[in-house]
Design a protein around this motif. Structure first.
Motif, PDB file in Angstrom:
ATOM      1  N   MET A 166       0.832  -1.173   0.086  1.00 37.37           N
ATOM      2  CA  MET A 166       0.090   0.127   0.079  1.00 37.37           C
ATOM      3  C   MET A 166       1.067   1.129  -0.002  1.00 37.37           C
ATOM      4  SD  MET A 166      -3.293  -0.737   2.717  1.00 37.37           S
ATOM      5  CE  MET A 166      -4.286  -2.038   2.497  1.00 37.37           C
ATOM      6  N   ALA A 167       0.402   2.301  -0.767  1.00 38.62           N
ATOM      7  CA  ALA A 167       1.225   3.560  -0.726  1.00 38.62           C
ATOM      8  C   ALA A 167       0.596   4.592   0.594  1.00 38.62           C
ATOM      9  CB  ALA A 167       0.773   4.274  -1.915  1.00 38.62           C
ATOM     10  N   GLN A 168       1.444   4.932   1.329  1.00 35.90           N
ATOM     11  CA  GLN A 168       0.939   5.825   2.505  1.00 35.90           C
ATOM     12  C   GLN A 168       0.899   7.252   1.971  1.00 35.90           C
ATOM     13  OE1 GLN A 168       0.549   4.283   5.374  1.00 35.90           O
ATOM     14  NE2 GLN A 168       0.948   2.516   4.616  1.00 35.90           N
ATOM     15  N   SER A 169       0.031   7.884   2.671  1.00 38.56           N
ATOM     16  CA  SER A 169      -0.261   9.334   2.632  1.00 38.56           C
ATOM     17  C   SER A 169      -0.580   9.857   3.787  1.00 38.56           C
ATOM     18  CB  SER A 169      -0.933   9.673   1.367  1.00 38.56           C
ATOM     19  OG  SER A 169      -2.468   9.496   1.927  1.00 38.56           O
ATOM     20  N   ASN A 170      -0.794  11.288   4.120  1.00 39.75           N
ATOM     21  CA  ASN A 170      -1.211  11.777   5.360  1.00 39.75           C
ATOM     22  C   ASN A 170      -2.584  11.551   5.434  1.00 39.75           C
ATOM     23  OD1 ASN A 170      -1.994  13.598   3.289  1.00 39.75           O
ATOM     24  ND2 ASN A 170      -0.967  15.297   4.384  1.00 39.75           N
ATOM     25  N   LYS A 171      -3.477  11.127   4.327  1.00 32.59           N
ATOM     26  CA  LYS A 171      -4.760  10.839   4.209  1.00 32.59           C
ATOM     27  C   LYS A 171      -5.326   9.492   4.445  1.00 32.59           C
ATOM     28  CE  LYS A 171      -5.441  14.695   1.109  1.00 32.59           C
ATOM     29  NZ  LYS A 171      -5.937  15.190  -0.306  1.00 32.59           N
ATOM     30  N   GLY A 172      -4.344   8.426   4.746  1.00 38.33           N
ATOM     31  CA  GLY A 172      -4.234   7.158   4.917  1.00 38.33           C
ATOM     32  C   GLY A 172      -3.590   6.287   3.824  1.00 38.33           C
ATOM     33  N   ASP A 177       5.270   4.343 -16.270  1.00 46.67           N
ATOM     34  CA  ASP A 177       4.157   4.439 -17.151  1.00 46.67           C
ATOM     35  C   ASP A 177       3.598   5.980 -16.705  1.00 46.67           C
ATOM     36  OD1 ASP A 177       3.868   4.741 -14.040  1.00 46.67           O
ATOM     37  OD2 ASP A 177       3.480   2.500 -13.610  1.00 46.67           O
ATOM     38  N   SER A 178       2.042   5.854 -16.484  1.00 45.56           N
ATOM     39  CA  SER A 178       1.555   7.216 -16.345  1.00 45.56           C
ATOM     40  C   SER A 178       2.018   7.789 -15.144  1.00 45.56           C
ATOM     41  CB  SER A 178      -0.042   6.939 -16.493  1.00 45.56           C
ATOM     42  OG  SER A 178      -0.329   6.605 -17.904  1.00 45.56           O
ATOM     43  N   LEU A 179       1.764   7.192 -14.130  1.00 45.21           N
ATOM     44  CA  LEU A 179       2.103   7.604 -12.982  1.00 45.21           C
ATOM     45  C   LEU A 179       3.877   8.274 -12.869  1.00 45.21           C
ATOM     46  CD1 LEU A 179       0.627   5.213 -10.322  1.00 45.21           C
ATOM     47  CD2 LEU A 179      -0.009   7.502 -10.563  1.00 45.21           C
ATOM     48  N   LYS A 180       4.526   7.559 -13.204  1.00 47.68           N
ATOM     49  CA  LYS A 180       6.074   7.664 -13.361  1.00 47.68           C
ATOM     50  C   LYS A 180       6.090   9.254 -14.189  1.00 47.68           C
ATOM     51  CE  LYS A 180      10.492   7.296 -12.905  1.00 47.68           C
ATOM     52  NZ  LYS A 180      11.298   6.185 -13.658  1.00 47.68           N
ATOM     53  N   PHE A 181       5.481   9.168 -15.385  1.00 48.42           N
ATOM     54  CA  PHE A 181       5.534  10.567 -16.116  1.00 48.42           C
ATOM     55  C   PHE A 181       5.314  11.591 -15.265  1.00 48.42           C
ATOM     56  CE2 PHE A 181       4.099  13.585 -19.032  1.00 48.42           C
ATOM     57  CZ  PHE A 181       4.995  13.551 -20.040  1.00 48.42           C
ATOM     58  N   LEU A 182       3.769  11.517 -14.608  1.00 46.79           N
ATOM     59  CA  LEU A 182       3.534  12.580 -13.776  1.00 46.79           C
ATOM     60  C   LEU A 182       4.410  13.012 -12.840  1.00 46.79           C
ATOM     61  CD1 LEU A 182      -0.220  11.816 -13.496  1.00 46.79           C
ATOM     62  CD2 LEU A 182       0.701  13.509 -14.832  1.00 46.79           C
ATOM     63  N   ALA A 217       0.801  12.106  -7.556  1.00 43.59           N
ATOM     64  CA  ALA A 217       0.607  11.823  -9.169  1.00 43.59           C
ATOM     65  C   ALA A 217      -0.347  10.699  -8.974  1.00 43.59           C
ATOM     66  CB  ALA A 217       1.768  11.085  -9.275  1.00 43.59           C
ATOM     67  N   VAL A 218      -0.827   9.806  -7.921  1.00 44.56           N
ATOM     68  CA  VAL A 218      -2.064   9.008  -7.779  1.00 44.56           C
ATOM     69  C   VAL A 218      -3.554   9.820  -7.802  1.00 44.56           C
ATOM     70  CG1 VAL A 218      -3.451   7.182  -6.358  1.00 44.56           C
ATOM     71  CG2 VAL A 218      -0.806   7.038  -6.781  1.00 44.56           C
ATOM     72  N   GLU A 219      -3.171  10.893  -7.160  1.00 49.32           N
ATOM     73  CA  GLU A 219      -4.382  11.730  -6.916  1.00 49.32           C
ATOM     74  C   GLU A 219      -4.659  12.557  -8.237  1.00 49.32           C
ATOM     75  OE1 GLU A 219      -3.215  14.074  -3.653  1.00 49.32           O
ATOM     76  OE2 GLU A 219      -4.098  12.743  -2.237  1.00 49.32           O
ATOM     77  N   GLU A 257     -12.260   8.281  -7.378  1.00 47.72           N
ATOM     78  CA  GLU A 257     -11.914   8.761  -6.177  1.00 47.72           C
ATOM     79  C   GLU A 257     -10.795   7.582  -5.552  1.00 47.72           C
ATOM     80  OE1 GLU A 257     -14.356   9.565  -1.962  1.00 47.72           O
ATOM     81  OE2 GLU A 257     -15.511   9.479  -3.735  1.00 47.72           O
ATOM     82  N   VAL A 258     -10.124   8.308  -4.799  1.00 47.43           N
ATOM     83  CA  VAL A 258      -9.004   7.577  -4.365  1.00 47.43           C
ATOM     84  C   VAL A 258      -9.365   6.860  -2.907  1.00 47.43           C
ATOM     85  CG1 VAL A 258      -6.376   7.737  -3.590  1.00 47.43           C
ATOM     86  CG2 VAL A 258      -7.115   9.081  -5.402  1.00 47.43           C
ATOM     87  N   PRO A 259      -9.427   5.645  -2.783  1.00 47.99           N
ATOM     88  CA  PRO A 259      -9.943   5.025  -1.466  1.00 47.99           C
ATOM     89  C   PRO A 259      -8.633   4.925  -0.546  1.00 47.99           C
ATOM     90  CG  PRO A 259      -9.435   3.407  -3.057  1.00 47.99           C
ATOM     91  CD  PRO A 259      -9.401   4.487  -3.812  1.00 47.99           C
TER      92      PRO A 259
END
Length: 592
Positions: A1-7, A73-78, A89-91, A100-102
């Motif tokens: 899982m990717a971590q962020s300050n939003k979960g 990929d697309s995320l790497k490019f962003l 980049a995910v957002e 919507e990002v879960p």
């Protein structure tokens, strides 16, 4: 899982997001693509090229540049192109795909912090809208409009940079935004209001043209304000550091530069946000500015993620040169592979805006192309610090000492290349400079690995005569021999070495001029030695002479510093400087 300050973001969602996204659409919005069979092509946005080698494969949802190797990929490019973090980049990609990002359920405290940060961005956005409306409709904004028009700014460029106007007065924000107590607290936290000790608040920015400062995602995080009335001070005022604004990581104009969707070979770092906007007005969209602080290593890291070539554009006064020197010190350790840093100093009293108006875009770009290299700026700056002229031995020694810490912190091939430039300025070989500065240079190691010059092919067997022959070709190389080396020579029991010391002293006393040295050798007592020196054939080639010189110098050093030689070195030998008769006895075996 990717971590962020939003979960945490589930990995399964990221994989689903990439599967639903169209990489061609993502990249084409930023870099125009052309169909080429089953793939798409463009000039690579990550390095300078004239022939397209950047390929986008819609079947594999993957991009690759055959020129510089960039791929992903697309995320790497962003992340690489827009300068976003992975979470950002995910957002961004999710927003483009309408998804919507879960995230895992946050704790109440985490939810509170998340909402607080979101609210601060909402507040700064509301402030930007308010200032923008004031520029359009406030009765006192005419002076601000007149100033912007005098700088040649159109309504379109002002709109793009969301330029606004902060009216004169102390409570415009509170009344204009209908702020309640909660919003007042947020305005204080974002630095838009200043809170007094008695609890009362007032507008930080008053009667100023306002420039919103945006992060990589385009969110307003702070403001810069420029005075309209020349009597007001300071001329420029920026928001203070807050939880969403950190000057160390922020560059004004970077977001707008990315949004221009143009490919740039370099980025200009200018001194103020007005410079950025003015250059953009003329179509020069690759300018950014620091915000009330000197350039930082973090700024450079961000810039080098955009391009390989960074050009600092400063005023030519002392303040500008001081800022440029700070940039040099930070940039030098970061110059690896294809990265470069240059310096453009404008004429006294000129700024980028006035310069491009006078000389046109082509003239300004010509100045950028002809910017000073970091090596030239470095050594010119160091020479300016010398207490003695560079033409003197003392000045050259000072330059070597001042250069050492800068060369030592350079990376990759830069230490060798900078030492080569230094060698040309002090007229000493690179290998000797490496020894003097205590630096291990790749070029020195390379020379050691070269096949030695066949000294035995020379007619003279005496290594001292061979050294004399080299010095007659390159007399300035005699500067290599320091006081410690001279002390060993003069104290040696070897008559050749003592004579060598005397000859070096004469060379030094005469400023390493060959004519004076030849006259000394032409004396009746020494003319036989001169004849032997002239009988040695040498190829006048720098590489040959340097290699030969290094070998002889090492051989003499080894003989001088051997244990047996040191035991025989005595102070009494110092007086026997002209032991020619003893030496001539040694020369009888030399084949002429």
């Amino acid at each position: 899982m990717a971590q962020s300050n939003k979960g945490s973001i589930p990995r399964s969602f990221i994989e689903d997001l990439l599967a639903r996204s169209d990489i061609v659409q993502v990249i084409n919005q930023r870099v125009p693509l052309k169909k080429a069979g089953t793939t798409y092509k463009a000039c690579c946005p990550f390095h300078s090229e004239k022939t397209p080698s950047f390929n986008v494969n819609p079947q594999k949802q993957f991009y690759h540049c055959f020129g510089c190797g960039a791929s992903g990929d697309s995320l790497k490019f962003l992340m690489e192109y827009d300068g976003l973090s992975f979470i950002e980049a995910v957002e961004q990609l999710a927003a483009m795909s309408g998804m919507e990002v879960p995230r895992e359920k946050l704790t109440p405290k985490q939810q509170e912090q998340q909402q607080k940060t979101k609210d601060l961005y909402d507040v700064t956005f509301a402030v930007a809208k308010y200032y923008r409306s004031q520029l359009r409709s406030h009765p006192m904004s005419e002076q601000a409009k007149a100033y912007l028009k005098s700088r040649g700014l159109t309504s379109e460029i002002a709109k793009e940079f969301v330029i606004g106007y902060a009216p004169d007065g102390w409570d415009n924000l509170v009344s204009g935004l209908h702020a309640d107590e909660a919003m007042k607290a947020q305005l204080v936290e974002t630095g838009m209001l200043v809170k007094k000790d008695n609890g009362r608040v007032y507008d930080r920015f008053r009667n100023r043209i306002m420039f919103p400062i945006r992060d990589g995602r385009g969110r307003v995080i702070a403001f810069g304000g420029r005075i309209i009335n020349p009597e007001d001070q300071p001329k420029y005022l920026n928001s203070p550091e807050t939880s969403i604004f950190h000057k160390t990581y922020t560059l004004y104009g970077l977001y707008e530069m990315r949004q221009s969707r143009q490919a740039f070979n370099n980025v200009l770092v200018v001194e103020g946000y007005m410079d950025v906007v003015a250059l953009a007005q003329f179509g020069i969209r690759n300018a950014v500015a620091t915000l009330g602080t000197a350039i930082t290593a973090e700024h450079l890291d961000i810039l080098f993620r955009q391009v390989d070539d960074v050009v600092f554009c400063f005023d030519g006064d002392e303040a500008g040169k001081k800022a440029a020197w700070k940039a040099l010190e930070l940039a030098l350790p970061l110059l690896t592979e294809t990265r470069t840093v240059k310096f453009l100093f404008l004429d006294q009293g000129e700024d980028p805006d006035s310069t491009v108006r006078k000389e046109g875009v082509e003239g300004f770009q010509r100045r950028v192309t002809q910017s000073m290299s970091i090596s030239t700026f470095l050594f010119n700056g160091l020479e300016a610090k010398l207490s003695m002229p560079i033409s003197t031995i003392e000045g050259q020694q000072q330059l070597i000492s001042l250069s050492k810490p800068y060369i030592a912190q350079a990376q990759a091939a830069m230490p060798d290349l900078l030492t080569k430039v230094l060698s040309e300025r002090v007229d000493l070989p690179v290998w000797r400079l490496g020894q003097i500065m205590g630096l291990r240079l790749a070029s020195t190691q390379k020379n050691r690995d070269k096949k030695p010059v066949e000294i035995t092919k020379l007619k003279a067997k005496s290594i001292v005569l061979q050294m004399f022959a080299v010095l007659f070709e390159r007399p300035s190389w005699g500067k290599v021999f320091d006081d410690d080396f001279m002390a060993l020579l003069t104290g040696s029991e070897n008559a050749e070495f003592r004579f060598f010391a005397r000859a070096l002293s004469v060379l030094k006393e005469n400023g390493y001029l060959l004519e004076s040295w030849e006259r000394w050798f032409s004396d009746a007592k020494r003319v036989k030695v001169l004849e032997q020196i002239r009988a040695i054939p040498l190829n006048d080639d720098d590489e040959f002479l340097s290699s030969l010189y290094e070998q002889i110098a090492m051989q003499i050093t080894n003989e001088l510093t051997s244990e047996s030689a040191l035991k025989k070195t005595t102070p009494e030998n110092v007086g026997d400087m002209d032991a020619l008769s003893a030496w001539f006895e040694l020369q009888k075996s030399i084949k002429k």
